[in-house]
Design an enzyme around this catalytic site. Structure first.
Site, PDB file in Angstrom:
ATOM      1  N   GLU A  44      43.892  60.122  12.553  1.00 56.10           N
ATOM      2  CA  GLU A  44      44.783  59.796  11.434  1.00 56.10           C
ATOM      3  C   GLU A  44      44.055  59.066  10.316  1.00 56.10           C
ATOM      4  O   GLU A  44      44.286  59.327   9.135  1.00 56.10           O
ATOM      5  CB  GLU A  44      45.972  58.965  11.923  1.00 56.10           C
ATOM      6  CG  GLU A  44      46.915  59.723  12.840  1.00 56.10           C
ATOM      7  CD  GLU A  44      47.500  60.974  12.196  1.00 56.10           C
ATOM      8  OE1 GLU A  44      47.475  61.095  10.970  1.00 56.10           O
ATOM      9  OE2 GLU A  44      47.969  61.847  12.959  1.00 56.10           O
ATOM     10  N   TYR A 127      52.597  55.496   7.028  1.00 51.94           N
ATOM     11  CA  TYR A 127      52.380  56.846   7.528  1.00 51.94           C
ATOM     12  C   TYR A 127      51.710  56.832   8.897  1.00 51.94           C
ATOM     13  O   TYR A 127      52.199  57.453   9.855  1.00 51.94           O
ATOM     14  CB  TYR A 127      51.534  57.700   6.566  1.00 51.94           C
ATOM     15  CG  TYR A 127      50.973  58.878   7.311  1.00 51.94           C
ATOM     16  CD1 TYR A 127      51.787  59.946   7.636  1.00 51.94           C
ATOM     17  CD2 TYR A 127      49.666  58.863   7.801  1.00 51.94           C
ATOM     18  CE1 TYR A 127      51.316  60.992   8.413  1.00 51.94           C
ATOM     19  CE2 TYR A 127      49.186  59.896   8.576  1.00 51.94           C
ATOM     20  CZ  TYR A 127      50.015  60.956   8.880  1.00 51.94           C
ATOM     21  OH  TYR A 127      49.555  61.974   9.658  1.00 51.94           O
ATOM     22  N   ASP A 145      54.011  62.205   5.569  1.00 53.35           N
ATOM     23  CA  ASP A 145      52.757  62.446   4.865  1.00 53.35           C
ATOM     24  C   ASP A 145      53.058  63.305   3.641  1.00 53.35           C
ATOM     25  O   ASP A 145      54.208  63.648   3.378  1.00 53.35           O
ATOM     26  CB  ASP A 145      51.753  63.145   5.785  1.00 53.35           C
ATOM     27  CG  ASP A 145      52.056  64.624   5.892  1.00 53.35           C
ATOM     28  OD1 ASP A 145      53.239  64.953   6.030  1.00 53.35           O
ATOM     29  OD2 ASP A 145      51.122  65.440   5.830  1.00 53.35           O
ATOM     30  N   CYS A 198      54.805  75.909   2.523  1.00 53.87           N
ATOM     31  CA  CYS A 198      55.425  75.171   1.414  1.00 53.87           C
ATOM     32  C   CYS A 198      54.361  74.318   0.729  1.00 53.87           C
ATOM     33  O   CYS A 198      54.442  73.100   0.680  1.00 53.87           O
ATOM     34  CB  CYS A 198      56.559  74.297   1.960  1.00 53.87           C
ATOM     35  SG  CYS A 198      57.613  73.560   0.685  1.00 53.87           S
ATOM     36  N   CYS A 205      57.430  81.282  -0.271  1.00 54.57           N
ATOM     37  CA  CYS A 205      58.842  81.175   0.111  1.00 54.57           C
ATOM     38  C   CYS A 205      59.301  82.384   0.928  1.00 54.57           C
ATOM     39  O   CYS A 205      60.214  82.274   1.747  1.00 54.57           O
ATOM     40  CB  CYS A 205      59.708  81.012  -1.134  1.00 54.57           C
ATOM     41  SG  CYS A 205      59.367  79.479  -2.051  1.00 54.57           S
ATOM     42  N   CYS A 208      58.926  81.559   4.550  1.00 53.40           N
ATOM     43  CA  CYS A 208      59.418  80.243   4.962  1.00 53.40           C
ATOM     44  C   CYS A 208      60.714  80.345   5.767  1.00 53.40           C
ATOM     45  O   CYS A 208      61.698  80.920   5.302  1.00 53.40           O
ATOM     46  CB  CYS A 208      59.646  79.350   3.748  1.00 53.40           C
ATOM     47  SG  CYS A 208      60.245  77.696   4.194  1.00 53.40           S
ATOM     48  N   CYS A 214      67.218  76.384   1.494  1.00 51.50           N
ATOM     49  CA  CYS A 214      66.394  75.468   0.697  1.00 51.50           C
ATOM     50  C   CYS A 214      67.058  75.139  -0.642  1.00 51.50           C
ATOM     51  O   CYS A 214      67.398  76.028  -1.419  1.00 51.50           O
ATOM     52  CB  CYS A 214      65.018  76.092   0.440  1.00 51.50           C
ATOM     53  SG  CYS A 214      63.929  75.045  -0.562  1.00 51.50           S
TER      54      CYS A 214
END
Length: 297
Positions: A44, A127, A145, A198, A205, A208, A214
């Site tokens: 991380e 985060y 994030d 995305c 799209c 997706c 959306c």
DNA sequence: AATGCGGGGTC
DNA sequence: GACCCAGCATT
């Protein structure tokens, strides 16, 4: 179901997302094969503002050299700074080492899962704390994030970029999507969706799983506002560039100020002492003699 | 809320 | 050139 619910049908969205993730998720990333808080913390911190592809080789090498909190806590600053070469944001290397020392010394080697203690670790912010709790322990927290923030901003809030929306509604919307069980896969799925579909530019799209519901798509996919940014400065003219050059030179051994000045473009040389003083205050370099500098032992 | 902090990739 | 990237710490 209340009329003010931020997400009309979170379970349905999660189901579509999970099906997409099972097929398209980046399940082979090495830090997803392990639940050790040390290994996940290393990943991380390395991933803070740094792309996955670039982190991969550093992550493997780091875990091989320093496989535990104990091992990293015993490492010399100079060694961790040298191992960080090429990752950028060198202070992260020191933060990671300092976090290891905190776990070993302040917490007796037992990882501090309490949010307050977690956030007190150097290099661990909102985060990373959420990521550790979700990815290592599957706790039902919202990981926010840049990828997940973008997905939630578009899917729930209907705006093109999370940089244009206030943080509080964004966090509330992300939290409303988190399932009571399975938060690890849920957050990883949102993250991969943001990274692979995305995306910030040219989102796919058509591929997706969330597109049917959306809010951004329903609004016609409005483009981001043209940001009123201050005039761009050439990277080579920034202190960051000069600092990076200085630290990198010292990775190959001590140097005196004349030599350090020589590796900088002329425009930076009058500020050499200023750069070195700041780097020294941050623990990234050390003065070892009259006008002589090195990485901190 | 703004700024500094690295470096490499993409369009 | 502008923007982006599994953010954090400081002011």
């Amino acid at each position: 179901m209340t009329a003010t619910s931020a997400t009309p049908d979170a379970p349905a969205a999660r189901e579509a997302l999970a099906a997409w993730y099972a097929v398209n998720g980046r399940h082979d990333l090495p830090w997803r094969q392990i639940r050790d808080p040390y290994a996940v913390l290393v990943s991380e911190v390395m991933l803070q503002q740094t792309q996955v592809e670039r982190v991969l080789p550093y992550y493997r090498a780091w875990l091989e050299r320093w496989p535990t909190f104990d091992a990293l806590a015993a490492a010399a600053p100079a060694d961790v700074i040298t191992a960080w070469r090429g990752l950028g944001y060198n202070r992260r290397a020191l933060a990671l080492r300092a976090a290891a020392r905190a776990v070993v010394e302040r917490h007796g080697g037992s990882f501090p899962w309490e949010p307050q203690e977690l956030l007190a670790l150097p290099g661990v912010g909102p985060y990373t704390a959420a990521a550790l709790r979700a990815f290592v322990r599957d706790e039902p927290v919202a990981v926010l994030d840049t990828n997940i923030a973008r997905v939630v901003t578009r899917f729930v809030l209907g705006a093109p970029s999370h940089r244009e929306v206030p943080a509080a509604p964004l966090h509330a919307a992300a939290a409303a999507l988190v399932p009571p069980a399975g938060a690890r896969d849920h957050n990883l799925a949102l993250m991969d969706l943001g990274a692979l579909v995305c995306t910030a530019r040219n989102p796919d799209c058509g591929g997706c799983p969330l597109a049917p519901a959306c809010a951004w798509r329903a609004a016609g996919c409005p483009p981001p506002e043209a940001s009123a940014r201050r005039p761009a400065v050439r990277f080579e003219a920034t202190a960051r560039f000069a600092r990076g050059r200085l630290v990198d030179r010292l990775r190959s051994g001590p140097a005196d100020e004349a030599e350090l000045a020589a590796i900088l473009p002329e425009s930076h040389r009058p500020r050499l002492a200023e750069y070195l003083a700041a780097l020294e205050a941050e623990g990234l370099v050390a003065q070892i003699g009259a006008g002589a500098w090195a990485l901190p032992a």
